[in-house]
Design an enzyme around this catalytic site. Structure first.
Site, short mmCIF file in Angstrom:
data_model
loop_
_atom_site.label_atom_id
_atom_site.label_comp_id
_atom_site.label_asym_id
_atom_site.label_seq_id
_atom_site.Cartn_x
_atom_site.Cartn_y
_atom_site.Cartn_z
N ALA A 33 5.06 31.79 13.41
CA ALA A 33 5.67 30.75 14.25
C ALA A 33 7.11 31.11 14.62
O ALA A 33 7.52 30.96 15.77
CB ALA A 33 5.63 29.41 13.54
N GLU A 34 7.87 31.61 13.61
CA GLU A 34 9.26 32.01 13.87
C GLU A 34 9.32 33.19 14.84
O GLU A 34 10.16 33.23 15.74
CB GLU A 34 9.95 32.40 12.56
N TYR A 35 8.42 34.15 14.64
CA TYR A 35 8.37 35.31 15.53
C TYR A 35 8.08 34.86 16.96
O TYR A 35 8.74 35.31 17.92
CB TYR A 35 7.30 36.31 15.06
N SER A 63 -11.21 69.32 16.58
CA SER A 63 -11.91 68.48 15.60
C SER A 63 -11.83 69.18 14.24
O SER A 63 -11.39 70.32 14.14
CB SER A 63 -13.37 68.28 16.01
N LYS A 120 -9.23 59.85 5.91
CA LYS A 120 -9.85 60.15 7.21
C LYS A 120 -10.24 58.82 7.85
O LYS A 120 -11.31 58.27 7.58
CB LYS A 120 -11.08 61.05 7.05
N LYS A 179 -15.92 64.53 3.41
CA LYS A 179 -16.52 63.22 3.69
C LYS A 179 -17.24 62.65 2.47
O LYS A 179 -17.70 63.39 1.61
CB LYS A 179 -17.50 63.33 4.87
#
Length: 675
Positions: A33-35, A81, A115, A315
């Site tokens: 709210a402040e932001y 890649s 990753k 992985k």
């Protein structure tokens, strides 16, 4: 004016500070709210004094113009890649290769990171100001997403701190939090829109949205995993880790899960630690990335055209989920093969919702001893293909009904026959089985067979269901009035299909054999058969001994071919296609003699890029008619690489291997020489 200018500058600094803490340091030091209140103040002041709005203002991340299209943009250096491994041995082999390329007495340490499962992008800063962003694309050229990337709060429009290079390239991943992904899909479901399948797809779609304001709404996040200084102003930075920390000091987000490892044990411990934390993270990851930390060694080790030799993605093993089996359905394929498919309560694995998995054959059902409502374990092999791993039999009900492989075809009720050698069970009723008929007809008129433009599965299915076609012969007697009565087929489309059917009558023996859909006879085998027999009648009257003489055609395929032409209905259909439907087969003998005289005869050729004069399929057909052998992969055995516009990494791979490269003009000249 001065006081207003000071107020605007103060608000900007405060808001940029809050954004830095929130997006870079993951610390919320102010309420939403402040932001919003401070942001609104700045927005209204800048609206009144547009001459005071700099490009790095927080307000410039909303209200951007709508893009009409994404232009292509070349990367300063290729976005490669990563090589993958799923086990410790793969990592050890990677390290062994590195040791070979450097002196063993040199100290070796690795920078290990998460990753992230997101969208790779490149960002360019000049004098510390954000100037452009691009997707990876094909690695050499990506899409210009500058306007959309500006909308991502975690990407600073202006860097802070000292020693900022004149030009800086930042590379990283754009992703979406799982929690935001769930909220987005709920919103889409309420509006009855098509929703995203996983956070990565949502991030990719949001990043490439035609309206940057939509990108802003999607709350995407950016995380840096590498950078490059075009003017080497930071000589003291000798490692990858130091570069990442420098980027962090400039306000660029870097994931905090980074460690420097000097031993195999440390790397494996980090891998296991992240694997345990994986399910508790609010974003998707699929492993860790291991990089040689020394920048000097990275340069020494180098890269291939596809991936850096100094990095590897370790992985995770396939994730597993427990669910309940609801049903097993038995599908009938084009050649009559019966494939069981398991249907179960949907489970979310590696960012994808899965509700079915192939059981392949009868043996797999027997191995699993499947019963209805069994509790089963599902995984994704290689994080891609759904697989039913096992059954938790202890949870099975006493009265559970066992799943039995059928004895009769589920579509036409014909008795099924088992081929023990092939480990397959088939329905042998052929085109009298509707399931086989539909798929066989689609295969007959597919691109590598007798290609008919516009004749897809939906149209073929409807033609079969309406009783307008029963076999390939019927298509050659269709009229546009028959097609107009189908869904989504108008006068113009019907004429286009009819004309294409007429054109497909002129074909080669190879394409015709392939179109027949004989089990085991693919494109390559069809070519070998055509070159061996030369004429169709010789093939039709051949015996098992002759068929076994063909190089590359084994016993099973020979039997399939012999059985096909021994079946009276098949022979009658082939004869009618030639004599009544008017299919004309180019003389294979003349073709063979002529092709042996060409520049491309017996040469292994790889294609890359887009060609001006013809489509990829047309070019392949021309080269095959000249006796060439087409391959998808470059190797030392490749004779020629033929390239067009927007060529890919195959071009650079061919250069590395000293493969002869032919451009479009040379190709046209060589084809004309033949003619």
């Amino acid at each position: 004016m001065t006081s207003t200018k000071d107020k605007i500058e103060k608000l900007r600094k405060i808001l940029l500070k809050y954004e830095y803490f929130y997006h870079t340091l993951n610390q919320s030091i102010i309420s939403d709210a402040e932001y919003d209140y401070l942001f609104r103040q700045l927005y209204e002041l800048e609206l009144k004094h547009k001459e005071l709005i700099p490009s790095d203002s927080p307000t410039q991340k909303v209200g951007s113009h709508i893009l009409q299209k994404f232009k292509k943009i070349k990367h300063f250096s290729p976005m490669l890649s990563l090589e993958n491994t799923f086990d410790v041995n793969g990592y050890l082999n990677f390290k062994k290769r590195i040791k070979k390329s450097i002196h063993n007495n040199e100290p070796l340490s690795f920078c290990c990171e998460l990753k992230l499962d997101g969208v790779a992008i490149s960002i360019i800063y000049e004098e510390g100001i954000f100037v452009r962003a691009a997707t990876r694309g094909d690695g050499f050229e990506g899409e210009n997403i500058t306007s959309n990337a500006r909308m991502i709060d975690s990407i600073p429009l202006k860097l802070k701190g000292i020693d900022i290079p004149k030009r800086l390239e930042i590379r990283g991943e754009v992703f979406m939090l799982k929690s935001n992904f769930i909220k987005l899909n709920k919103k889409y479901k309420l509006n009855q829109n098509k929703y995203f399948s996983n956070p990565r797809n949502a991030a990719a779609g949001s990043l490439r949205h035609i309206d940057p304001n939509i990108t802003a709404e999607r709350k995407l996040i950016f995380s840096c995993h590498g950078c490059d200084f075009f003017v080497k102003t930071n000589k003291e930075l000798t490692t990858h880790y130091q570069r990442l920390m420098k980027c962090l000091s400039w306000g660029i987000p870097v994931n905090k899960e980074i460690v420097i490892c000097s031993s195999d044990i440390e790397i494996i411990q980090f891998y296991k630690k992240i694997a345990q934390k994986r399910n508790f993270l609010d974003f998707d990851i699929d492993g860790i990335v291991i990089k040689v930390n020394s920048l000097e060694l990275q340069k020494k080790i180098g890269s291939t055209t596809k991936s850096p030799r100094w990095a590897i993605a370790f992985k995770f093993s396939p994730k597993e989920r427990i669910t309940t089996l609801n049903d097993v359905k038995f599908q009938v394929g084009r050649t009559g093969v019966i494939t069981p498919v398991a249907y179960f309560n949907p489970v979310y694995i590696s960012g994808v919702m899965i509700s079915k998995a192939s059981l392949h054959n009868k043996n797999e059902i027997e191995r699993l001893n499947l019963h209805f409502n069994d509790t089963i374990t599902i995984c994704r092999s290689g994080d891609v293909i759904p697989r039913l791993l096992n059954v938790i039999e202890i949870r099975r009900c006493d009265n559970a009904k066992k799943i039995i492989f059928p004895s009769f075809c589920p579509v036409c009720n014909t008795e099924l026959l088992e081929n023990i050698e092939e480990k397959l069970i088939r329905c042998h009723s052929g085109l009298t089985c509707d399931a086989q008929k539909k798929q066989a007809l689609y295969h007959f008129f597919s691109k590598k067979s007798l290609y008919v433009v516009g004749l897809g599965p939906k149209i073929i299915n409807e033609l079969v269901e309406k009783g307008l076609v029963k076999n390939p012969i019927d298509f050659f007697y269709l009229k546009d009035i028959d097609l107009i009565q189908l869904k989504n087929v108008g006068k113009r489309k019907s004429i286009k299909i009819i004309n294409s059917i007429k054109k497909c009558k002129k074909t080669t023996l190879k394409c015709f054999i392939y179109a027949l859909g004989i089990p085991g006879v693919g494109e390559v085998v069809a070519g070998k058969i055509a070159n061996y027999f030369i004429k169709l009648d010789k093939l039709m009257n051949s015996n098992i001994l002759e068929l076994n003489c063909i190089s590359g055609v084994g016993k099973i395929i020979s039997n399939n071919i012999f059985n096909y032409f021994s079946t009276i209905s098949n022979r009658e259909m082939v004869v009618k296609l030639i004599k009544q439907a008017g299919i004309f087969l180019n003389d294979q003998e003349i073709h063979k003699i002529n092709s042996e005289k060409t520049y491309f005869f017996n040469k292994k050729i790889v294609l890359t890029g887009v060609f001006k004069s013809f489509s990829r399929i047309e070019l392949k057909t021309i080269l095959l008619s000249l006796g060439a052998k087409i391959s998808n992969n470059i190797s030392r055995k490749t004779d020629f690489l033929i390239y067009g516009n927007n060529f890919g990494s195959k071009f650079f791979r061919a250069k590395d291997l000293d493969v002869k490269i032919i451009n479009q003009e040379e190709l046209n000249s060589l084809i004309r020489i033949k003619e």
